[in-house]
Design a protein around this motif. Structure first.
Motif, PDB file in Angstrom:
ATOM      1  N   GLU A   8       0.835  -1.205   0.000  1.00 52.87           N
ATOM      2  CA  GLU A   8       0.000   0.000   0.000  1.00 52.87           C
ATOM      3  C   GLU A   8       0.871   1.257   0.000  1.00 52.87           C
ATOM      4  OE1 GLU A   8      -3.120   2.104   3.027  1.00 52.87           O
ATOM      5  OE2 GLU A   8      -3.280  -0.069   2.776  1.00 52.87           O
ATOM      6  N   ARG A   9       1.926   1.257   0.801  1.00 49.94           N
ATOM      7  CA  ARG A   9       2.823   2.423   0.882  1.00 49.94           C
ATOM      8  C   ARG A   9       3.564   2.656  -0.430  1.00 49.94           C
ATOM      9  NH1 ARG A   9       2.511   5.433   5.698  1.00 49.94           N
ATOM     10  NH2 ARG A   9       4.282   6.408   4.717  1.00 49.94           N
ATOM     11  N   SER A  10       3.960   1.575  -1.086  1.00 51.23           N
ATOM     12  CA  SER A  10       4.631   1.707  -2.384  1.00 51.23           C
ATOM     13  C   SER A  10       3.681   2.285  -3.417  1.00 51.23           C
ATOM     14  CB  SER A  10       5.151   0.351  -2.868  1.00 51.23           C
ATOM     15  OG  SER A  10       6.143  -0.133  -2.011  1.00 51.23           O
ATOM     16  N   THR A  11       2.459   1.818  -3.404  1.00 52.06           N
ATOM     17  CA  THR A  11       1.451   2.338  -4.320  1.00 52.06           C
ATOM     18  C   THR A  11       1.222   3.822  -4.063  1.00 52.06           C
ATOM     19  OG1 THR A  11       0.379   0.183  -4.472  1.00 52.06           O
ATOM     20  CG2 THR A  11      -0.940   2.093  -5.105  1.00 52.06           C
ATOM     21  N   GLU A  12       1.126   4.203  -2.795  1.00 55.69           N
ATOM     22  CA  GLU A  12       0.949   5.612  -2.444  1.00 55.69           C
ATOM     23  C   GLU A  12       2.111   6.454  -2.966  1.00 55.69           C
ATOM     24  OE1 GLU A  12       0.572   5.755   1.801  1.00 55.69           O
ATOM     25  OE2 GLU A  12      -1.408   4.812   1.783  1.00 55.69           O
ATOM     26  N   ALA A  13       3.333   5.966  -2.804  1.00 50.15           N
ATOM     27  CA  ALA A  13       4.512   6.715  -3.244  1.00 50.15           C
ATOM     28  C   ALA A  13       4.522   6.875  -4.767  1.00 50.15           C
ATOM     29  CB  ALA A  13       5.784   6.028  -2.767  1.00 50.15           C
ATOM     30  N   LEU A  14       4.200   5.817  -5.480  1.00 50.72           N
ATOM     31  CA  LEU A  14       4.158   5.911  -6.943  1.00 50.72           C
ATOM     32  C   LEU A  14       3.034   6.832  -7.413  1.00 50.72           C
ATOM     33  CD1 LEU A  14       4.954   2.246  -7.979  1.00 50.72           C
ATOM     34  CD2 LEU A  14       6.317   4.275  -8.504  1.00 50.72           C
ATOM     35  N   ASN A  15       1.899   6.781  -6.746  1.00 50.56           N
ATOM     36  CA  ASN A  15       0.800   7.694  -7.092  1.00 50.56           C
ATOM     37  C   ASN A  15       1.190   9.142  -6.823  1.00 50.56           C
ATOM     38  OD1 ASN A  15      -0.927   5.716  -8.031  1.00 50.56           O
ATOM     39  ND2 ASN A  15      -1.933   5.435  -6.060  1.00 50.56           N
TER      40      ASN A  15
END
Length: 105
Positions: A8-15
């Protein structure tokens, strides 16, 4: 990039990196966009780890912002992933597999 393999955190960072590129009018999302997103992510382990190894996070943030200001801009940019950002993802995927970890963080 396979979003189902990201935490989830990786997705947030990429977004956030994508949003930053879009807001800045950059046609590509670069690894520097991702680094800036990681440096500003709340409750992230990135800043504490960098601090622990002696990195001046404020200086790094300024350097990243300087680099981002150099990227080309275009009106109504719909950014796509830059080659080097894909390379970051590929390396993270390789490391996760080597560790036997299902998700990329």
């Amino acid at each position: 990039m396979n979003p189902e393999r990201l935490t989830e955190r990786s997705t947030e960072a990429l977004n956030e990196a994508l949003a930053l590129a879009r807001k800045s009018g950059n046609p590509l999302v670069h690894d520097a966009h991702l680094l800036r997103a990681l440096l500003h992510q709340e409750d992230s382990i990135v800043v504490p780890i960098l601090t622990q190894v002696g990195v001046d996070v404020n200086a790094l943030t300024r350097a990243v912002d300087t680099e981002l200001a150099r990227y080309p801009k275009q009106t109504d940019a719909n950014p796509s992933w830059a080659r080097e950002l894909q390379a970051v993802y590929d390396e993270a995927d390789k490391q996760a597999k080597a560790l036997g970890v299902e998700y990329i963080s």
